[in-house]
Design a protein around this motif. Structure first.
Motif, PDB file in Angstrom:
ATOM      1  N   ALA A  51       0.860  -1.189   0.000  1.00 20.82           N
ATOM      2  CA  ALA A  51       0.000   0.000   0.000  1.00 20.82           C
ATOM      3  C   ALA A  51       0.894   1.235   0.000  1.00 20.82           C
ATOM      4  CB  ALA A  51      -0.901   0.002   1.224  1.00 20.82           C
ATOM      5  N   GLU A  52       0.637   2.124  -0.920  1.00 22.89           N
ATOM      6  CA  GLU A  52       1.380   3.380  -0.962  1.00 22.89           C
ATOM      7  C   GLU A  52       1.105   4.158   0.314  1.00 22.89           C
ATOM      8  OE1 GLU A  52       3.401   5.132  -3.065  1.00 22.89           O
ATOM      9  OE2 GLU A  52       3.537   3.582  -4.581  1.00 22.89           O
ATOM     10  N   ALA A  53       2.160   4.691   0.885  1.00 25.68           N
ATOM     11  CA  ALA A  53       1.982   5.541   2.057  1.00 25.68           C
ATOM     12  C   ALA A  53       1.447   6.882   1.583  1.00 25.68           C
ATOM     13  CB  ALA A  53       3.309   5.715   2.780  1.00 25.68           C
ATOM     14  N   GLY A  54       0.448   7.377   2.259  1.00 31.73           N
ATOM     15  CA  GLY A  54      -0.106   8.679   1.899  1.00 31.73           C
ATOM     16  C   GLY A  54       0.923   9.769   2.153  1.00 31.73           C
ATOM     17  N   LYS A  55       1.026  10.697   1.233  1.00 36.74           N
ATOM     18  CA  LYS A  55       1.991  11.773   1.393  1.00 36.74           C
ATOM     19  C   LYS A  55       1.487  12.738   2.464  1.00 36.74           C
ATOM     20  CE  LYS A  55       4.827  15.022  -0.982  1.00 36.74           C
ATOM     21  NZ  LYS A  55       5.784  15.043  -1.990  1.00 36.74           N
ATOM     22  N   VAL A  56       2.334  12.960   3.443  1.00 36.10           N
ATOM     23  CA  VAL A  56       1.984  13.853   4.535  1.00 36.10           C
ATOM     24  C   VAL A  56       2.410  15.262   4.166  1.00 36.10           C
ATOM     25  CG1 VAL A  56       2.372  14.378   6.967  1.00 36.10           C
ATOM     26  CG2 VAL A  56       2.276  11.997   6.199  1.00 36.10           C
ATOM     27  N   ARG A  57       1.499  16.161   4.233  1.00 38.25           N
ATOM     28  CA  ARG A  57       1.788  17.566   3.922  1.00 38.25           C
ATOM     29  C   ARG A  57       2.304  18.233   5.183  1.00 38.25           C
ATOM     30  NH1 ARG A  57       2.189  20.935  -0.143  1.00 38.25           N
ATOM     31  NH2 ARG A  57       1.280  22.993   0.110  1.00 38.25           N
ATOM     32  N   ARG A  58       3.497  18.772   5.116  1.00 32.72           N
ATOM     33  CA  ARG A  58       4.095  19.442   6.261  1.00 32.72           C
ATOM     34  C   ARG A  58       3.520  20.837   6.424  1.00 32.72           C
ATOM     35  NH1 ARG A  58      10.345  19.266   5.992  1.00 32.72           N
ATOM     36  NH2 ARG A  58      10.002  20.234   7.990  1.00 32.72           N
ATOM     37  N   LYS A  59       3.325  21.206   7.684  1.00 32.16           N
ATOM     38  CA  LYS A  59       2.839  22.551   7.982  1.00 32.16           C
ATOM     39  C   LYS A  59       3.945  23.305   8.706  1.00 32.16           C
ATOM     40  CE  LYS A  59      -0.816  22.249  10.414  1.00 32.16           C
ATOM     41  NZ  LYS A  59      -2.077  22.139  11.134  1.00 32.16           N
ATOM     42  N   PRO A  60       4.382  24.451   8.185  1.00 33.04           N
ATOM     43  CA  PRO A  60       5.412  25.219   8.877  1.00 33.04           C
ATOM     44  C   PRO A  60       4.883  25.741  10.207  1.00 33.04           C
ATOM     45  CG  PRO A  60       4.713  26.326   6.851  1.00 33.04           C
ATOM     46  CD  PRO A  60       3.964  25.050   6.944  1.00 33.04           C
ATOM     47  N   GLY A  61       5.799  25.905  11.162  1.00 41.25           N
ATOM     48  CA  GLY A  61       5.430  26.460  12.453  1.00 41.25           C
ATOM     49  C   GLY A  61       4.965  25.420  13.452  1.00 41.25           C
ATOM     50  N   GLY A  62       5.206  24.147  13.187  1.00 40.39           N
ATOM     51  CA  GLY A  62       4.747  23.094  14.084  1.00 40.39           C
ATOM     52  C   GLY A  62       5.651  22.858  15.279  1.00 40.39           C
ATOM     53  N   LEU A  63       6.862  23.400  15.269  1.00 36.97           N
ATOM     54  CA  LEU A  63       7.804  23.192  16.363  1.00 36.97           C
ATOM     55  C   LEU A  63       7.423  24.064  17.551  1.00 36.97           C
ATOM     56  CD1 LEU A  63      10.475  21.972  17.399  1.00 36.97           C
ATOM     57  CD2 LEU A  63      11.625  23.943  16.412  1.00 36.97           C
ATOM     58  N   THR A  64       7.294  23.439  18.707  1.00 40.16           N
ATOM     59  CA  THR A  64       7.020  24.205  19.915  1.00 40.16           C
ATOM     60  C   THR A  64       8.178  24.013  20.882  1.00 40.16           C
ATOM     61  OG1 THR A  64       5.781  22.361  20.859  1.00 40.16           O
ATOM     62  CG2 THR A  64       4.510  24.036  19.701  1.00 40.16           C
ATOM     63  N   LEU A  65       8.655  25.084  21.448  1.00 41.94           N
ATOM     64  CA  LEU A  65       9.777  25.050  22.383  1.00 41.94           C
ATOM     65  C   LEU A  65       9.318  25.542  23.746  1.00 41.94           C
ATOM     66  CD1 LEU A  65      12.504  26.645  20.085  1.00 41.94           C
ATOM     67  CD2 LEU A  65      12.204  24.244  20.604  1.00 41.94           C
ATOM     68  N   SER A  66       9.956  25.004  24.783  1.00 42.50           N
ATOM     69  CA  SER A  66       9.622  25.461  26.124  1.00 42.50           C
ATOM     70  C   SER A  66      10.481  26.654  26.532  1.00 42.50           C
ATOM     71  CB  SER A  66       9.797  24.322  27.132  1.00 42.50           C
ATOM     72  OG  SER A  66      11.130  23.863  27.105  1.00 42.50           O
ATOM     73  N   GLY A  67      11.475  26.964  25.728  1.00 41.83           N
ATOM     74  CA  GLY A  67      12.352  28.089  26.024  1.00 41.83           C
ATOM     75  C   GLY A  67      13.111  28.487  24.777  1.00 41.83           C
ATOM     76  N   PRO A  68      14.061  29.408  24.913  1.00 33.97           N
ATOM     77  CA  PRO A  68      14.829  29.831  23.735  1.00 33.97           C
ATOM     78  C   PRO A  68      15.723  28.704  23.227  1.00 33.97           C
ATOM     79  CG  PRO A  68      15.700  30.852  25.714  1.00 33.97           C
ATOM     80  CD  PRO A  68      14.462  30.114  26.123  1.00 33.97           C
ATOM     81  N   LEU A  69      15.958  28.706  21.937  1.00 34.10           N
ATOM     82  CA  LEU A  69      16.806  27.703  21.297  1.00 34.10           C
ATOM     83  C   LEU A  69      18.237  28.196  21.334  1.00 34.10           C
ATOM     84  CD1 LEU A  69      16.865  25.047  19.719  1.00 34.10           C
ATOM     85  CD2 LEU A  69      16.481  26.346  17.645  1.00 34.10           C
ATOM     86  N   ASP A  70      19.146  27.395  21.948  1.00 38.81           N
ATOM     87  CA  ASP A  70      20.548  27.771  22.075  1.00 38.81           C
ATOM     88  C   ASP A  70      21.341  27.161  20.919  1.00 38.81           C
ATOM     89  OD1 ASP A  70      23.033  28.608  22.955  1.00 38.81           O
ATOM     90  OD2 ASP A  70      23.229  26.991  24.426  1.00 38.81           O
ATOM     91  N   LEU A  71      21.748  27.995  19.972  1.00 35.09           N
ATOM     92  CA  LEU A  71      22.482  27.520  18.800  1.00 35.09           C
ATOM     93  C   LEU A  71      23.995  27.632  18.967  1.00 35.09           C
ATOM     94  CD1 LEU A  71      20.247  29.016  15.969  1.00 35.09           C
ATOM     95  CD2 LEU A  71      20.279  26.685  16.838  1.00 35.09           C
ATOM     96  N   ALA A  72      24.470  28.143  20.088  1.00 35.51           N
ATOM     97  CA  ALA A  72      25.906  28.343  20.289  1.00 35.51           C
ATOM     98  C   ALA A  72      26.679  27.030  20.187  1.00 35.51           C
ATOM     99  CB  ALA A  72      26.160  29.004  21.643  1.00 35.51           C
ATOM    100  N   GLY A  73      26.109  25.930  20.670  1.00 32.40           N
ATOM    101  CA  GLY A  73      26.788  24.638  20.628  1.00 32.40           C
ATOM    102  C   GLY A  73      27.020  24.133  19.225  1.00 32.40           C
ATOM    103  N   PHE A  74      26.214  24.548  18.292  1.00 33.98           N
ATOM    104  CA  PHE A  74      26.384  24.113  16.911  1.00 33.98           C
ATOM    105  C   PHE A  74      27.580  24.770  16.240  1.00 33.98           C
ATOM    106  CE2 PHE A  74      21.837  23.249  17.503  1.00 33.98           C
ATOM    107  CZ  PHE A  74      21.829  21.911  17.142  1.00 33.98           C
ATOM    108  N   LEU A  75      28.015  25.901  16.739  1.00 29.89           N
ATOM    109  CA  LEU A  75      29.112  26.637  16.127  1.00 29.89           C
ATOM    110  C   LEU A  75      30.471  26.246  16.692  1.00 29.89           C
ATOM    111  CD1 LEU A  75      27.376  30.127  16.018  1.00 29.89           C
ATOM    112  CD2 LEU A  75      27.506  28.423  14.206  1.00 29.89           C
ATOM    113  N   GLU A  76      30.499  25.532  17.806  1.00 30.02           N
ATOM    114  CA  GLU A  76      31.764  25.127  18.424  1.00 30.02           C
ATOM    115  C   GLU A  76      32.293  23.857  17.766  1.00 30.02           C
ATOM    116  OE1 GLU A  76      31.002  24.638  22.570  1.00 30.02           O
ATOM    117  OE2 GLU A  76      30.216  26.684  22.771  1.00 30.02           O
TER     118      GLU A  76
END
Length: 92
Positions: A48-73
Motif C-alpha cells: 500500500a502506498e503511504a499517503g503523502k503527509v503535507r508538512r505545515k510550517p510552524g509546528g515546532l514548539t519550544l519550552s524556552g529559547p533555542l541555544d544555537l551556540a553549541g552548533f558553532l563550536e
C-alpha cells in the motif's frame, strides 16, 4: 508468540516453491504468514502506498529559547576520533 492460521501459514520451503501464488494471494488482500521451524517468522501483506503527509510550517514548539551556540563550536577530539578513523594530524 500467537499461533497463526494454518490456512495462511507456509514454511520457507513451501513459500519458495509457491512464491508466485502467494504473492497473488497477498495482492488480493490476504495476509500470508511465513514460518521457520513451525514458528511465525514474517508476514507477506499487500503493498500500500503511504499517503503523502503535507508538512505545515510552524509546528515546532519550544519550552524556552533555542541555544544555537553549541552548533558553532568545534567537536572535541574524542568525538572526532569516534566518527573519523584518521590520525589527528591527518585531519584538516
Amino acid at each position: 508468540m500467537a499461533k497463526a492460521d494454518p490456512q495462511k501459514t507456509f514454511n520457507v520451503h513451501e513459500a519458495k516453491t509457491h512464491f508466485s501464488k502467494l504473492i497473488e494471494r497477498a495482492h488480493a488482500g490476504e495476509e500470508i504468514i511465513l514460518a521457520k521451524a513451525g514458528e511465525p517468522w514474517a508476514k507477506l501483506v499487500p503493498y500500500a502506498e503511504a499517503g503523502k503527509v503535507r508538512r505545515k510550517p510552524g509546528g515546532l514548539t519550544l519550552s524556552g529559547p533555542l541555544d544555537l551556540a553549541g552548533f558553532l563550536e568545534p567537536l572535541p577530539e574524542e568525538d572526532l576520533a569516534y566518527i573519523d578513523d584518521r590520525l589527528p594530524e591527518d585531519r584538516v
